[in-house]
Design a protein around this motif. Sequence first.
Motif, PDB file in Angstrom:
ATOM      1  N   ALA A 245      -9.905   2.821  -1.374  1.00  0.00           N
ATOM      2  CA  ALA A 245      -9.512   2.115  -0.164  1.00  0.00           C
ATOM      3  C   ALA A 245      -8.932   0.765  -0.557  1.00  0.00           C
ATOM      4  CB  ALA A 245     -10.719   1.923   0.754  1.00  0.00           C
ATOM      5  N   THR A 246      -8.052   0.241   0.310  1.00  0.00           N
ATOM      6  CA  THR A 246      -7.516  -1.094   0.073  1.00  0.00           C
ATOM      7  C   THR A 246      -8.488  -2.123   0.646  1.00  0.00           C
ATOM      8  OG1 THR A 246      -6.356  -1.182   2.178  1.00  0.00           O
ATOM      9  CG2 THR A 246      -5.166  -0.215   0.312  1.00  0.00           C
ATOM     10  N   ASP A 247      -8.173  -3.386   0.458  1.00  0.00           N
ATOM     11  CA  ASP A 247      -9.040  -4.465   0.945  1.00  0.00           C
ATOM     12  C   ASP A 247      -8.767  -4.782   2.411  1.00  0.00           C
ATOM     13  OD1 ASP A 247      -6.561  -5.553   0.833  1.00  0.00           O
ATOM     14  OD2 ASP A 247      -7.036  -7.062  -0.684  1.00  0.00           O
TER      15      ASP A 247
ATOM     16  N   GLU B  87       2.090   1.228 -12.351  1.00  0.00           N
ATOM     17  CA  GLU B  87       1.646   0.003 -13.005  1.00  0.00           C
ATOM     18  C   GLU B  87       0.484  -0.613 -12.239  1.00  0.00           C
ATOM     19  OE1 GLU B  87       4.286  -3.665 -13.471  1.00  0.00           O
ATOM     20  OE2 GLU B  87       5.147  -2.216 -14.866  1.00  0.00           O
ATOM     21  N   ALA B  88      -0.581  -0.928 -12.931  1.00  0.00           N
ATOM     22  CA  ALA B  88      -1.722  -1.590 -12.302  1.00  0.00           C
ATOM     23  C   ALA B  88      -1.729  -3.053 -12.685  1.00  0.00           C
ATOM     24  CB  ALA B  88      -3.022  -0.937 -12.772  1.00  0.00           C
ATOM     25  N   ALA B  89      -2.197  -3.897 -11.770  1.00  0.00           N
ATOM     26  CA  ALA B  89      -2.333  -5.324 -12.066  1.00  0.00           C
ATOM     27  C   ALA B  89      -3.656  -5.810 -11.500  1.00  0.00           C
ATOM     28  CB  ALA B  89      -1.174  -6.098 -11.462  1.00  0.00           C
TER      29      ALA B  89
ATOM     30  N   GLU C  97      -6.698 -10.304  -6.028  1.00  0.00           N
ATOM     31  CA  GLU C  97      -6.667  -8.880  -5.685  1.00  0.00           C
ATOM     32  C   GLU C  97      -6.137  -8.055  -6.832  1.00  0.00           C
ATOM     33  OE1 GLU C  97      -4.105  -7.740  -2.491  1.00  0.00           O
ATOM     34  OE2 GLU C  97      -2.311  -8.528  -3.439  1.00  0.00           O
ATOM     35  N   SER C  98      -6.484  -6.780  -6.809  1.00  0.00           N
ATOM     36  CA  SER C  98      -5.981  -5.833  -7.788  1.00  0.00           C
ATOM     37  C   SER C  98      -5.011  -4.914  -7.075  1.00  0.00           C
ATOM     38  CB  SER C  98      -7.137  -5.013  -8.352  1.00  0.00           C
ATOM     39  OG  SER C  98      -8.067  -5.876  -8.953  1.00  0.00           O
ATOM     40  N   THR C  99      -3.888  -4.652  -7.717  1.00  0.00           N
ATOM     41  CA  THR C  99      -2.885  -3.816  -7.063  1.00  0.00           C
ATOM     42  C   THR C  99      -2.452  -2.677  -7.968  1.00  0.00           C
ATOM     43  OG1 THR C  99      -1.104  -5.221  -7.913  1.00  0.00           O
ATOM     44  CG2 THR C  99      -1.897  -5.698  -5.684  1.00  0.00           C
TER      45      THR C  99
ATOM     46  N   VAL D  61      -6.078  -2.333  -4.446  1.00  0.00           N
ATOM     47  CA  VAL D  61      -7.127  -1.373  -4.785  1.00  0.00           C
ATOM     48  C   VAL D  61      -8.447  -2.123  -4.734  1.00  0.00           C
ATOM     49  CG1 VAL D  61      -7.980   0.232  -6.537  1.00  0.00           C
ATOM     50  CG2 VAL D  61      -5.520  -0.175  -6.322  1.00  0.00           C
ATOM     51  N   ALA D  62      -9.273  -1.822  -3.719  1.00  0.00           N
ATOM     52  CA  ALA D  62     -10.492  -2.606  -3.528  1.00  0.00           C
ATOM     53  C   ALA D  62     -11.758  -1.901  -3.990  1.00  0.00           C
ATOM     54  CB  ALA D  62     -10.631  -2.996  -2.055  1.00  0.00           C
ATOM     55  N   THR D  63     -11.751  -0.578  -4.044  1.00  0.00           N
ATOM     56  CA  THR D  63     -13.017   0.127  -4.269  1.00  0.00           C
ATOM     57  C   THR D  63     -13.145   0.737  -5.657  1.00  0.00           C
ATOM     58  OG1 THR D  63     -12.062   2.115  -3.285  1.00  0.00           O
ATOM     59  CG2 THR D  63     -13.306   0.671  -1.823  1.00  0.00           C
ATOM     60  N   THR D  64     -12.114   0.641  -6.459  1.00  0.00           N
ATOM     61  CA  THR D  64     -12.217   1.134  -7.826  1.00  0.00           C
ATOM     62  C   THR D  64     -11.335   0.269  -8.703  1.00  0.00           C
ATOM     63  OG1 THR D  64     -12.170   3.102  -9.244  1.00  0.00           O
ATOM     64  CG2 THR D  64     -10.367   2.889  -7.693  1.00  0.00           C
ATOM     65  N   ASP D  65     -11.319   0.573  -9.970  1.00  0.00           N
ATOM     66  CA  ASP D  65     -10.553  -0.187 -10.927  1.00  0.00           C
ATOM     67  C   ASP D  65      -9.093   0.275 -10.864  1.00  0.00           C
ATOM     68  OD1 ASP D  65     -10.162  -1.713 -13.269  1.00  0.00           O
ATOM     69  OD2 ASP D  65     -10.241   0.134 -14.431  1.00  0.00           O
ATOM     70  N   PRO D  66      -8.118  -0.633 -10.682  1.00  0.00           N
ATOM     71  CA  PRO D  66      -6.721  -0.195 -10.556  1.00  0.00           C
ATOM     72  C   PRO D  66      -6.209   0.551 -11.789  1.00  0.00           C
ATOM     73  CG  PRO D  66      -6.834  -2.576 -10.783  1.00  0.00           C
ATOM     74  CD  PRO D  66      -8.233  -2.094 -10.582  1.00  0.00           C
TER      75      PRO D  66
END
Length: 167
Positions: A50-52, A110-112, A117-119, A133-138
């Motif tokens: 889920a997102t934030d 690509e993850a950041a 925040e993590s995207t 990406v709020a609930t897991t590692d991007p």
Amino acid sequence: GFMATDDKGIVGDDLLSKTGGGGLLRDGYLAEKPIESYLDSDEQPRVVFATDGSGVVCDRPGGQTTYEPTSNYRTVVAATSHRVVLVVGGADDDGDHFREIPLTRIDHVEAASGFRESTVRFWVGDDVWELSVATTDPETVETYLSTASQRRIRFERLLGEAEDAIV
């Protein structure tokens, strides 16, 4: 923890069945129906997150579109062996907004991880999709999508060659 490629485990499988608005002490998810109801019966989700509470941004050559959840809802995303299913909570007049992206169309992921925040971003032809990406590692999302999209592209190419050989 386990790797996203582990066939036995689903990252974030508790999110598959969640719906309902958030409040002071609880997170909101989708307005209408859980994300698992968008999946085909033979479709296996691998990474669900889920997102934030922010939306999904799609950058196209002609401009930018943002699919924003209404307050108290979030965007829930399921990556399966075939596609990425995005459901934005309450974003349409009559409920949730649904988008899907076949894995074969994803060129690059690509993850950041940032301080705030993590995207994760993915390139689909000329379009770039970005979401938090709020609930897991991007990186988990990036690793799965990169591997799975390449595998899917290879699989469909081999399938096409096999069909050509039969004809």
